[in-house]
Structures are given as structure tokens and as C-alpha cells.
Design an enzyme around this catalytic site. Structure first.
Site, PDB file in Angstrom:
ATOM      1  N   ASN A  39     -42.261   4.215   1.579  1.00 28.44           N
ATOM      2  CA  ASN A  39     -41.935   2.785   1.672  1.00 28.44           C
ATOM      3  C   ASN A  39     -42.474   2.302   3.011  1.00 28.44           C
ATOM      4  O   ASN A  39     -41.893   2.562   4.062  1.00 28.44           O
ATOM      5  CB  ASN A  39     -40.408   2.622   1.591  1.00 28.44           C
ATOM      6  CG  ASN A  39     -39.989   1.171   1.700  1.00 28.44           C
ATOM      7  OD1 ASN A  39     -40.814   0.279   1.917  1.00 28.44           O
ATOM      8  ND2 ASN A  39     -38.696   0.939   1.558  1.00 28.44           N
TER       9      ASN A  39
ATOM     10  N   ARG B  65     -43.591   2.288  -2.792  1.00 30.89           N
ATOM     11  CA  ARG B  65     -42.911   1.020  -3.051  1.00 30.89           C
ATOM     12  C   ARG B  65     -43.891  -0.104  -2.719  1.00 30.89           C
ATOM     13  O   ARG B  65     -44.491  -0.109  -1.643  1.00 30.89           O
ATOM     14  CB  ARG B  65     -41.684   0.906  -2.160  1.00 30.89           C
ATOM     15  CG  ARG B  65     -41.033  -0.446  -2.287  1.00 30.89           C
ATOM     16  CD  ARG B  65     -39.899  -0.582  -1.302  1.00 30.89           C
ATOM     17  NE  ARG B  65     -39.263  -1.871  -1.466  1.00 30.89           N
ATOM     18  CZ  ARG B  65     -38.923  -2.663  -0.457  1.00 30.89           C
ATOM     19  NH1 ARG B  65     -39.180  -2.303   0.781  1.00 30.89           N
ATOM     20  NH2 ARG B  65     -38.345  -3.812  -0.675  1.00 30.89           N
TER      21      ARG B  65
ATOM     22  N   HIS C  91     -26.456  -6.583  -5.749  1.00 33.32           N
ATOM     23  CA  HIS C  91     -27.066  -5.707  -4.725  1.00 33.32           C
ATOM     24  C   HIS C  91     -26.821  -6.387  -3.387  1.00 33.32           C
ATOM     25  O   HIS C  91     -27.497  -7.352  -3.034  1.00 33.32           O
ATOM     26  CB  HIS C  91     -28.559  -5.540  -5.023  1.00 33.32           C
ATOM     27  CG  HIS C  91     -29.303  -4.767  -3.972  1.00 33.32           C
ATOM     28  ND1 HIS C  91     -29.807  -3.506  -4.188  1.00 33.32           N
ATOM     29  CD2 HIS C  91     -29.621  -5.080  -2.690  1.00 33.32           C
ATOM     30  CE1 HIS C  91     -30.397  -3.075  -3.077  1.00 33.32           C
ATOM     31  NE2 HIS C  91     -30.312  -4.021  -2.158  1.00 33.32           N
TER      32      HIS C  91
ATOM     33  N   PHE D 133     -21.797  -5.935   8.426  1.00 35.91           N
ATOM     34  CA  PHE D 133     -20.427  -6.202   7.978  1.00 35.91           C
ATOM     35  C   PHE D 133     -19.387  -5.295   8.622  1.00 35.91           C
ATOM     36  O   PHE D 133     -18.195  -5.603   8.563  1.00 35.91           O
ATOM     37  CB  PHE D 133     -20.344  -6.163   6.441  1.00 35.91           C
ATOM     38  CG  PHE D 133     -20.655  -7.502   5.848  1.00 35.91           C
ATOM     39  CD1 PHE D 133     -21.960  -7.928   5.712  1.00 35.91           C
ATOM     40  CD2 PHE D 133     -19.635  -8.376   5.481  1.00 35.91           C
ATOM     41  CE1 PHE D 133     -22.255  -9.190   5.208  1.00 35.91           C
ATOM     42  CE2 PHE D 133     -19.912  -9.633   4.973  1.00 35.91           C
ATOM     43  CZ  PHE D 133     -21.225 -10.035   4.836  1.00 35.91           C
ATOM     44  N   ARG D 134     -19.823  -4.198   9.247  1.00 31.95           N
ATOM     45  CA  ARG D 134     -18.840  -3.388   9.982  1.00 31.95           C
ATOM     46  C   ARG D 134     -18.336  -4.183  11.187  1.00 31.95           C
ATOM     47  O   ARG D 134     -17.139  -4.231  11.468  1.00 31.95           O
ATOM     48  CB  ARG D 134     -19.458  -2.064  10.428  1.00 31.95           C
ATOM     49  CG  ARG D 134     -19.584  -1.090   9.280  1.00 31.95           C
ATOM     50  CD  ARG D 134     -20.546   0.002   9.557  1.00 31.95           C
ATOM     51  NE  ARG D 134     -21.918  -0.474   9.459  1.00 31.95           N
ATOM     52  CZ  ARG D 134     -22.962   0.304   9.232  1.00 31.95           C
ATOM     53  NH1 ARG D 134     -22.804   1.597   9.118  1.00 31.95           N
ATOM     54  NH2 ARG D 134     -24.165  -0.195   9.126  1.00 31.95           N
TER      55      ARG D 134
ATOM     56  N   GLY E 175     -25.611  -1.345   0.731  1.00 35.17           N
ATOM     57  CA  GLY E 175     -24.755  -1.118   1.904  1.00 35.17           C
ATOM     58  C   GLY E 175     -23.398  -1.803   1.855  1.00 35.17           C
ATOM     59  O   GLY E 175     -22.357  -1.158   2.005  1.00 35.17           O
ATOM     60  N   ILE E 176     -23.387  -3.109   1.616  1.00 32.78           N
ATOM     61  CA  ILE E 176     -22.121  -3.850   1.597  1.00 32.78           C
ATOM     62  C   ILE E 176     -21.398  -3.620   0.266  1.00 32.78           C
ATOM     63  O   ILE E 176     -20.196  -3.337   0.229  1.00 32.78           O
ATOM     64  CB  ILE E 176     -22.386  -5.358   1.832  1.00 32.78           C
ATOM     65  CG1 ILE E 176     -23.082  -5.564   3.181  1.00 32.78           C
ATOM     66  CG2 ILE E 176     -21.100  -6.154   1.751  1.00 32.78           C
ATOM     67  CD1 ILE E 176     -23.868  -6.860   3.274  1.00 32.78           C
TER      68      ILE E 176
ATOM     69  N   ASN F  26     -19.818  -0.175   0.286  1.00 34.08           N
ATOM     70  CA  ASN F  26     -18.929   0.249   1.385  1.00 34.08           C
ATOM     71  C   ASN F  26     -17.841  -0.727   1.812  1.00 34.08           C
ATOM     72  O   ASN F  26     -16.896  -0.318   2.467  1.00 34.08           O
ATOM     73  CB  ASN F  26     -19.771   0.551   2.633  1.00 34.08           C
ATOM     74  CG  ASN F  26     -20.649   1.760   2.441  1.00 34.08           C
ATOM     75  OD1 ASN F  26     -20.148   2.857   2.246  1.00 34.08           O
ATOM     76  ND2 ASN F  26     -21.953   1.564   2.461  1.00 34.08           N
TER      77      ASN F  26
END
Ligand code: ADP
Length: 396
Positions: free
Chosen positions: A7, A90, A207, A283-284, A330-331, A334
């Protein structure tokens, strides 16, 4: 077979070597700062990361370093480079030319190049990576897997913009959608996990990563998705604005004395939850700030979740119903408090969240209650594995 998945970005390159029979990752890593100085991160399965600083003036040196690391006698994943049977690349934009993955021939590469105009930041970098691999592995078959391909089944009513039709005819200005490899992988995995018949199903995939998009997958085919001509459309993302009134561009340009590049930079890199919160695109960090009562972080999380819920509602309408909603990336994989917020808008569909199972990270899990009318689940995405599978299907 061993498949090297590449990628390639403008100054970085991510790679994984996957054994397609066991679907095990033999080694993975990335090259960073290509054209600047150069840094290789390499990790063989079960071993610690190795970091090497070395000059990488172009992608060719970067890929050479990856190949050297892959068959290094000490920590290499293969004994000889001949054990790499195929390379899957990709490719971001396939325009209307590619509705499927393809073996990369000269003729195909010329067509990919014609799509450069539609993704001037991404496609040229993808092509440079492909060319560099061809130079270094001239006899290894290469496959291109397009981010846009899965969405090529969208009907005209979903992909045409309300613009003068000649822009579509002359310049191919239309909605394409991105993250297609992920939406395809996750919709299939979701049907499998829930034992749905993919060919007779209505699945919505959310997604939610740094870049984020939602898609409506009817009977295994994409009928709508939230990104457009570029990845800027749709959801509020990490640093991208998503949908806005297009007239804001002129308004801000005048107020802030910006040209078109300046405005585009704001919309792509300074907006989204980072621009809203002033805290972070991650977002963490946002969750921590939210819990501390930071009002702008609260706004950012609320705006993010509300926009996702609105798209889900739109896609229930587009498919006249929904069997399953899958959260990924990711979000999506998690961040349980964001999933909870999104699902809280979906009571009208008879959806009930199971707060206990929603407290999950990065594994397949049903997060709705047994009596929920629609099943909501977490399905981890794996774009590298999807590229590996596509590559094997074409070169075997
Ligand atoms: P991309 O591939 O678009 O860069 P990812 O799918 O890797 O994005 O998602 C990245 C985002 O996912 C991070 O910015 C962060 O907001 C979120 N994220 C990743 N891991 C976690 C975690 N453990 N907890 C909460 N959020 C996470």
C-alpha cells in the site's frame, strides 16, 4: 502461496507478506519518509520490531530494503525471494474503468494512469510503487486492487450529482466511493458471521477510521456509499469535513483570504472532529476530553455520531430495510461509547443495544440484544488479507 501486499503512499509504504494458504502474516511493516531520509520498520511474525534508518531517495530503494529485510538470513520471513509468488497492490482510484481487481499489465497500467486526474495525491504514488516492484521483481505477477471497485455497482441515481450532466460526460465527475476493499470484506464477513445468505441480504457497513464511510450492501452488491468523487464527502471524519453546504467554500475563502487550495486544505486537513474539538482527530484523546466535560470534544463526538446515524437511516431507506449493521475500522472496532451513541438513534428500527457485549474491542461480536429486530455487530476489517485473497484468485 506467499503474497506481498503493498500500500504505497507519496512518502510512505506499508507492506505485509501473507501466506495465502494459512492466511498467516509472515512479516509486516512500513517505510516512512521516502524522498526525505528514510526509515524501515520490519517485524517478522512473533518477533520484535526492527527499525533501520537508511536513505530512501525513491520508492525503489524503499522496496529494495523491504525485500532485503524479507530474506535477511537472520530475521527474514523467507529464505529466497523466489518464495514471493505474487504482489497485490492497493490502488486508490479505478474510476469507471475498474469494477474488479486486475492483473497489472502495461495496458492496465496505462488505464490506471488515466485515473490519476481523479486522485492526484494517491494514484501517482500507487503507480510509482507498482513500477518499483516490477523493476525489482520482473517475473512476479502483480495485481491491482482498487478502493473504488466494489462501489461500481451503485445505480445511476446514487452516483450522479445534481450538476450539469456534461461534467459527468466530459470529466467523469460522479460519486465513486472509497474503502471498497473494506466494505466488501466486512459485508461478506458479516453475512458469514451472522449466517445470512449474502445474496439475499441487506447489510449496512460503517467503516469508521480516520477516514470514514458508510455503505449500503444489497444482496452482496454496493448500492450506495457516503464518499463521493473524492473521500471528502459524507461523514464527519478525523480531519475531513464530510458533507457541507458548498457555498461555505466561497464564504470562507473571502473571509479568510484563501485561494481554492487553501480552502481544500482546511476541508481535508483542519476540519472534522479535530477542527471541531481543537483536541485531536484521535478518538482515544476525544473520549478522554469528552469524559472530562470538554464542551468542544462533546460537540465533536455528538456531531460525528449523529452524522453516522443519519447515513444509516438513509441507507435503510435506500434498501427498504436492513438485516444487519456492521461497525468496523479503528473507531468502529474499538470505541464503544461512539457505537452506543450511534445505536441510540436507531430505536425506531427496533434495534436494542446490548451494553455488555458492546464493551468489546477488535473482535467479531454481536452488540445488539437477542430480541433486537436488526442485528448490530462489530466485524474487524482486514484490507491486506482482502488484497491477498483477490491477488490469489487472479494469479492462481
Ligand atoms: P485509517 O486506516 O483511516 O488511518 P484506522 O481504521 O486505523 O484509520 O482508525 C484510526 C482511528 O481509530 C484513530 O484515529 C482512533 O480515533 C481510532 N482508534 C484506534 N484504536 C483505538 C482504540 N484502541 N480505542 C479508541 N479508538 C481507537
Amino acid at each position: 502461496m506467499n503474497v506481498l501486499v503493498i500500500n504505497c503512499g507519496s512518502s510512505s509504504l506499508k507492506y505485509q507478506l501473507i501466506n495465502s494458504d494459512s492466511e498467516e502474516v509472515l512479516a509486516k511493516g512500513l517505510c516512512e519518509r521516502i524522498g526525505i531520509d528514510g526509515r524501515l520498520v520490519y517485524q517478522k511474525e512473533g518477533m520484535d520490531k526492527e527499525i533501520t534508518e537508511a536513505p530512501m531517495p525513491t520508492h525503489k530503494e524503499a522496496i529494495q530494503m523491504v525485500l532485503d529485510a524479507l530474506h535477511n538470513p537472520k530475521s527474514g520471513a523467507v529464505k529466497d525471494l523466489s518464495e514471493i509468488d505474487a504482489v497485490g497492490h492497493r490502488v486508490v482510484h479505478g474510476g469507471e474503468k475498474f469494477a474488479k481487481s486486475v492483473v497489472l499489465t502495461e495496458e492496465v497500467l496505462a488505464k490506471v494512469e488515466e485515473c490519476n486526474e481523479l486522485a492526484p495525491l494517491h494514484n501517482p504514488a500507487n503507480l510509482i510503487g507498482i513500477r518499483a516492484c516490477q523493476d525489482l521483481m520482473p517475473n512476479v505477477p502483480m495485481v491491482g486492487v482498487f478502493d473504488t471497485a466494489f462501489h461500481q455497482t451503485m445505480p445511476r441515481k446514487a452516483f450522479l450529482y445534481g450538476l450539469p450532466y456534461e461534467y459527468y460526460e466530459k470529466y467523469k465527475v460522479r460519486r465513486y466511493g472509497f474503502h471498497g476493499t473494506s466494505h466488501s470484506f466486512v459485508s461478506k464477513a458479516c453475512a458469514e458471521y451472522l449466517k445470512l445468505d449474502l445474496k439475499n441480504s441487506k447489510i449496512i457497513v460503517a467503516h469508521l477510521g480516520n477516514g470514514a464511510s458508510v455503505s449500503a450492501v444489497l444482496n452482496g452488491e454496493c448500492v450506495d456509499t457516503s464518499m463521493g468523487l473524492t473521500p471528502l464527502e459524507g461523514l464527519v471524519m478525523g480531519t475531513r469535513s464530510g458533507d457541507i453546504d458548498p457555498a461555505i467554500m466561497e464564504f470562507i475563502a473571502k473571509k479568510e483570504n484563501l485561494d481554492i487550495d487553501g480552502v481544500m486544505n482546511v476541508l481535508n486537513k483542519k476540519s472534522g472532529v479535530e477542527g471541531l474539538s481543537g483536541v485531536s482527530s484521535d478518538f482515544r484523546d476525544l473520549e478522554a476530553a469528552y469524559n472530562e466535560g470538554n464542551p468542544r470534544a462533546i460537540d465533536a463526538c455528538e456531531v460525528f455520531a449523529y452524522r453516522v446515524a443519519k447515513y444509516i437511516g438513509a441507507y435503510v431507506a435506500a434498501m427498504n430495510g436492513v438485516d444487519a449493521i456492521a461497525f468496523t475500522a479503528g473507531i468502529g472496532e474499538n470505541t464503544s461509547f461512539i457505537r452506543e451513541k450511534i445505536v441510540s438513534y436507531l430505536g425506531y428500527l427496533g434495534i436494542k443495544l446490548d451494553k455488555k457485549t458492546n464493551d468489546v474491542r477488535g473482535v467479531e461480536e454481536i452488540i445488539s440484544t437477542p430480541d433486537s429486530k436488526v442485528t448490530v455487530c462489530v466485524i474487524p476489517t482486514n484490507e491486506e488479507l482482502a488484497i491477498c485473497r483477490e491477488t490469489v484468485a487472479l494469479v492462481k
